[in-house]
Design a protein around this motif. Sequence first.
Motif, PDB file in Angstrom:
ATOM      1  N   MET A  76       0.824  -1.213   0.000  1.00 46.61           N
ATOM      2  CA  MET A  76       0.000   0.000   0.000  1.00 46.61           C
ATOM      3  C   MET A  76       0.855   1.259   0.000  1.00 46.61           C
ATOM      4  SD  MET A  76      -2.852   1.211   2.806  1.00 46.61           S
ATOM      5  CE  MET A  76      -1.699   1.853   3.986  1.00 46.61           C
ATOM      6  N   THR A  77       1.901   1.297   0.848  1.00 49.39           N
ATOM      7  CA  THR A  77       2.679   2.506   1.024  1.00 49.39           C
ATOM      8  C   THR A  77       3.548   2.849  -0.185  1.00 49.39           C
ATOM      9  OG1 THR A  77       4.393   1.221   2.114  1.00 49.39           O
ATOM     10  CG2 THR A  77       2.764   2.290   3.521  1.00 49.39           C
ATOM     11  N   ASP A  78       3.735   1.884  -1.135  1.00 56.05           N
ATOM     12  CA  ASP A  78       4.577   2.194  -2.281  1.00 56.05           C
ATOM     13  C   ASP A  78       3.912   3.169  -3.239  1.00 56.05           C
ATOM     14  OD1 ASP A  78       2.677   0.468  -3.171  1.00 56.05           O
ATOM     15  OD2 ASP A  78       4.036  -0.894  -4.212  1.00 56.05           O
ATOM     16  N   THR A  79       2.644   3.508  -3.044  1.00 64.56           N
ATOM     17  CA  THR A  79       1.963   4.475  -3.888  1.00 64.56           C
ATOM     18  C   THR A  79       1.858   5.835  -3.212  1.00 64.56           C
ATOM     19  OG1 THR A  79      -0.217   3.865  -3.011  1.00 64.56           O
ATOM     20  CG2 THR A  79       0.590   2.637  -4.926  1.00 64.56           C
ATOM     21  N   LEU A  80       2.346   5.973  -1.997  1.00 59.50           N
ATOM     22  CA  LEU A  80       2.213   7.208  -1.244  1.00 59.50           C
ATOM     23  C   LEU A  80       3.399   8.121  -1.490  1.00 59.50           C
ATOM     24  CD1 LEU A  80       0.951   5.775   2.166  1.00 59.50           C
ATOM     25  CD2 LEU A  80      -0.414   6.652   0.264  1.00 59.50           C
ATOM     26  N   THR A  81       3.186   9.410  -1.319  1.00 54.16           N
ATOM     27  CA  THR A  81       4.262  10.382  -1.466  1.00 54.16           C
ATOM     28  C   THR A  81       4.178  11.388  -0.338  1.00 54.16           C
ATOM     29  OG1 THR A  81       2.866  11.792  -2.872  1.00 54.16           O
ATOM     30  CG2 THR A  81       4.303  10.189  -3.974  1.00 54.16           C
ATOM     31  N   GLY A  82       5.247  12.150  -0.143  1.00 58.35           N
ATOM     32  CA  GLY A  82       5.260  13.242   0.803  1.00 58.35           C
ATOM     33  C   GLY A  82       4.902  12.850   2.218  1.00 58.35           C
ATOM     34  N   ALA A  83       4.024  13.660   2.834  1.00 54.58           N
ATOM     35  CA  ALA A  83       3.652  13.459   4.229  1.00 54.58           C
ATOM     36  C   ALA A  83       2.978  12.118   4.448  1.00 54.58           C
ATOM     37  CB  ALA A  83       2.728  14.592   4.690  1.00 54.58           C
ATOM     38  N   GLU A  84       2.215  11.643   3.472  1.00 57.37           N
ATOM     39  CA  GLU A  84       1.551  10.342   3.613  1.00 57.37           C
ATOM     40  C   GLU A  84       2.572   9.222   3.742  1.00 57.37           C
ATOM     41  OE1 GLU A  84      -0.904  10.240   0.111  1.00 57.37           O
ATOM     42  OE2 GLU A  84      -2.703  10.625   1.302  1.00 57.37           O
ATOM     43  N   LEU A  85       3.618   9.296   2.942  1.00 57.30           N
ATOM     44  CA  LEU A  85       4.667   8.282   2.999  1.00 57.30           C
ATOM     45  C   LEU A  85       5.353   8.288   4.355  1.00 57.30           C
ATOM     46  CD1 LEU A  85       6.509   6.162   1.771  1.00 57.30           C
ATOM     47  CD2 LEU A  85       7.802   7.990   0.663  1.00 57.30           C
ATOM     48  N   ARG A  86       5.646   9.465   4.868  1.00 54.40           N
ATOM     49  CA  ARG A  86       6.345   9.573   6.145  1.00 54.40           C
ATOM     50  C   ARG A  86       5.461   9.177   7.326  1.00 54.40           C
ATOM     51  NH1 ARG A  86      11.204  12.655   5.194  1.00 54.40           N
ATOM     52  NH2 ARG A  86      11.074  13.775   3.222  1.00 54.40           N
ATOM     53  N   ALA A  87       4.152   9.093   7.106  1.00 55.65           N
ATOM     54  CA  ALA A  87       3.253   8.664   8.170  1.00 55.65           C
ATOM     55  C   ALA A  87       3.269   7.150   8.362  1.00 55.65           C
ATOM     56  CB  ALA A  87       1.826   9.128   7.875  1.00 55.65           C
ATOM     57  N   HIS A  88       3.842   6.427   7.398  1.00 49.17           N
ATOM     58  CA  HIS A  88       3.971   4.980   7.464  1.00 49.17           C
ATOM     59  C   HIS A  88       5.440   4.619   7.692  1.00 49.17           C
ATOM     60  CE1 HIS A  88       0.166   5.591   5.316  1.00 49.17           C
ATOM     61  NE2 HIS A  88      -0.173   4.367   5.698  1.00 49.17           N
ATOM     62  N   ASP A  89       5.719   3.340   7.813  1.00 46.66           N
ATOM     63  CA  ASP A  89       7.102   2.906   7.862  1.00 46.66           C
ATOM     64  C   ASP A  89       7.836   3.403   6.616  1.00 46.66           C
ATOM     65  OD1 ASP A  89       6.526   1.577  10.183  1.00 46.66           O
ATOM     66  OD2 ASP A  89       6.729  -0.442   9.350  1.00 46.66           O
ATOM     67  N   HIS A  90       9.040   3.922   6.805  1.00 44.74           N
ATOM     68  CA  HIS A  90       9.786   4.414   5.657  1.00 44.74           C
ATOM     69  C   HIS A  90      11.282   4.457   5.948  1.00 44.74           C
ATOM     70  CE1 HIS A  90       8.920   8.064   8.037  1.00 44.74           C
ATOM     71  NE2 HIS A  90      10.028   8.577   7.520  1.00 44.74           N
ATOM     72  N   ILE A  91      12.054   4.592   4.866  1.00 43.08           N
ATOM     73  CA  ILE A  91      13.502   4.693   4.932  1.00 43.08           C
ATOM     74  C   ILE A  91      13.915   6.037   4.370  1.00 43.08           C
ATOM     75  CG2 ILE A  91      15.699   3.679   4.205  1.00 43.08           C
ATOM     76  CD1 ILE A  91      14.070   1.060   3.646  1.00 43.08           C
ATOM     77  N   VAL A  92      14.760   6.736   5.092  1.00 43.25           N
ATOM     78  CA  VAL A  92      15.298   8.014   4.639  1.00 43.25           C
ATOM     79  C   VAL A  92      16.738   7.795   4.197  1.00 43.25           C
ATOM     80  CG1 VAL A  92      15.925  10.362   5.310  1.00 43.25           C
ATOM     81  CG2 VAL A  92      13.811   9.345   6.171  1.00 43.25           C
ATOM     82  N   ARG A  93      17.064   8.364   3.060  1.00 46.51           N
ATOM     83  CA  ARG A  93      18.412   8.233   2.507  1.00 46.51           C
ATOM     84  C   ARG A  93      19.011   9.617   2.337  1.00 46.51           C
ATOM     85  NH1 ARG A  93      19.621   4.982  -3.163  1.00 46.51           N
ATOM     86  NH2 ARG A  93      21.878   5.276  -3.222  1.00 46.51           N
ATOM     87  N   GLY A  94      20.313   9.758   2.659  1.00 50.34           N
ATOM     88  CA  GLY A  94      20.949  11.059   2.517  1.00 50.34           C
ATOM     89  C   GLY A  94      22.454  10.948   2.379  1.00 50.34           C
ATOM     90  N   THR A  95      23.089  12.099   2.140  1.00 51.92           N
ATOM     91  CA  THR A  95      24.541  12.159   2.029  1.00 51.92           C
ATOM     92  C   THR A  95      25.067  13.323   2.850  1.00 51.92           C
ATOM     93  OG1 THR A  95      24.488  13.561   0.056  1.00 51.92           O
ATOM     94  CG2 THR A  95      24.511  11.171  -0.287  1.00 51.92           C
ATOM     95  N   ALA A  96      26.350  13.270   3.152  1.00 51.68           N
ATOM     96  CA  ALA A  96      27.001  14.344   3.902  1.00 51.68           C
ATOM     97  C   ALA A  96      28.465  14.391   3.493  1.00 51.68           C
ATOM     98  CB  ALA A  96      26.861  14.115   5.399  1.00 51.68           C
ATOM     99  N   ALA A  97      29.147  15.414   3.987  1.00 43.13           N
ATOM    100  CA  ALA A  97      30.587  15.577   3.739  1.00 43.13           C
ATOM    101  C   ALA A  97      30.914  15.487   2.251  1.00 43.13           C
ATOM    102  CB  ALA A  97      31.383  14.541   4.537  1.00 43.13           C
ATOM    103  N   ASP A  98      30.171  16.242   1.449  1.00 43.60           N
ATOM    104  CA  ASP A  98      30.401  16.298  -0.001  1.00 43.60           C
ATOM    105  C   ASP A  98      30.352  14.921  -0.661  1.00 43.60           C
ATOM    106  OD1 ASP A  98      30.769  19.104  -0.020  1.00 43.60           O
ATOM    107  OD2 ASP A  98      32.849  18.845   0.652  1.00 43.60           O
ATOM    108  N   GLY A  99      29.465  14.062  -0.151  1.00 45.54           N
ATOM    109  CA  GLY A  99      29.275  12.754  -0.744  1.00 45.54           C
ATOM    110  C   GLY A  99      30.169  11.663  -0.195  1.00 45.54           C
ATOM    111  N   PHE A 100      31.066  12.000   0.706  1.00 49.78           N
ATOM    112  CA  PHE A 100      31.936  10.974   1.282  1.00 49.78           C
ATOM    113  C   PHE A 100      31.264  10.194   2.414  1.00 49.78           C
ATOM    114  CE2 PHE A 100      35.147  13.770  -0.666  1.00 49.78           C
ATOM    115  CZ  PHE A 100      35.804  12.818  -1.439  1.00 49.78           C
ATOM    116  N   VAL A 101      30.076  10.617   2.801  1.00 50.76           N
ATOM    117  CA  VAL A 101      29.267   9.873   3.775  1.00 50.76           C
ATOM    118  C   VAL A 101      27.901   9.636   3.152  1.00 50.76           C
ATOM    119  CG1 VAL A 101      28.133   9.908   6.030  1.00 50.76           C
ATOM    120  CG2 VAL A 101      30.430  10.866   5.777  1.00 50.76           C
TER     121      VAL A 101
END
Length: 305
Positions: free
Chosen positions: A1-26
């Motif tokens: 079900m959650t694979d069709t959600l976006t934005g705030a709706e997606l974050r209201a369910h189980d989700h994974i956050v992905r990011g980078t830091a240190a100019d891409g070295f992390v």
Amino acid sequence: MTDTLTGAELRAHDHIVRGTAADGFVRAFAITASQTVQAAADAHELEPFTAEVLGQLLMAAQMMTCGSKDEGEELALLAAGDGALRSVTAIANTKGQVKGYAGDLDKARFRMLRAAGNLNAGAALGQGSLTVVRSNPWMEPYVSQCALAPGQLGQTLTLYYLASEQIPTHIAVEVLMGEDGRVQAAGGYLVQLMPGYEDSLVDSLADNVSRAGSLRDLLATGTGPEALLEKLLEGMGYGETEVLPASFHCDCGFEKAWKTVSSLGTDELRSIVADGEPVRVNCDYCSTTYVVELEQIQELIDSRG
């Protein structure tokens, strides 16, 4: 079900956050997965401690797989030892979907661990190994192993990355169970240093992890994956790059059950019909049972001539 959600709706369910830091070295991932772990516990009717250990492995597999560039990849994790809980297994894909199961818990040995105050995943699994299998439809599976470490499964996975993939990585995963035996909170993070990083990054990350405090305490106070990564990568130019759904999902179905039955020899099928009981095929990963009726088996026999 959650694979069709976006934005705030997606974050209201189980989700994974992905990011980078240190100019891409992390690169970093964080997950919230209380619904995922509870769904697994419900599917297998797990007691709280087993649900906690399985939940740790499920979340680790989800984070490890969502970083893959190959959309067809699956990652299987099998932690097996000689302890009170002999094994736990998780299989995840790049969509954030995961399935898995746990072996039986030796209740007498479990009570001894609890009485000794030594109750964690590593102690329950005992001496053994973690097997990691990366696979996709276009190449042979890549299989590697490392020894199980004491403590939570995040420690074993951190050692796996260092020994098998030579990628400096820190993983932490925790599941908090409520007094009612249900999942109160579940989450974790995975932080990696990319090739070419400066040594000073190691110290900066260590300082941030120390200041953030224990993951259990953070989850208990409602810290979500977004805030978690901001704490861990504070002062390092962190930026969020993607949010993915996370869920307990099994791709079993009647077709797979039928394939299992149809692989049997004709004489064996005739014996089943003679016994007068339909075939029940149980999925290890989600405990769903599929029933192949006698009429269907007889039709298969007839089709073979």
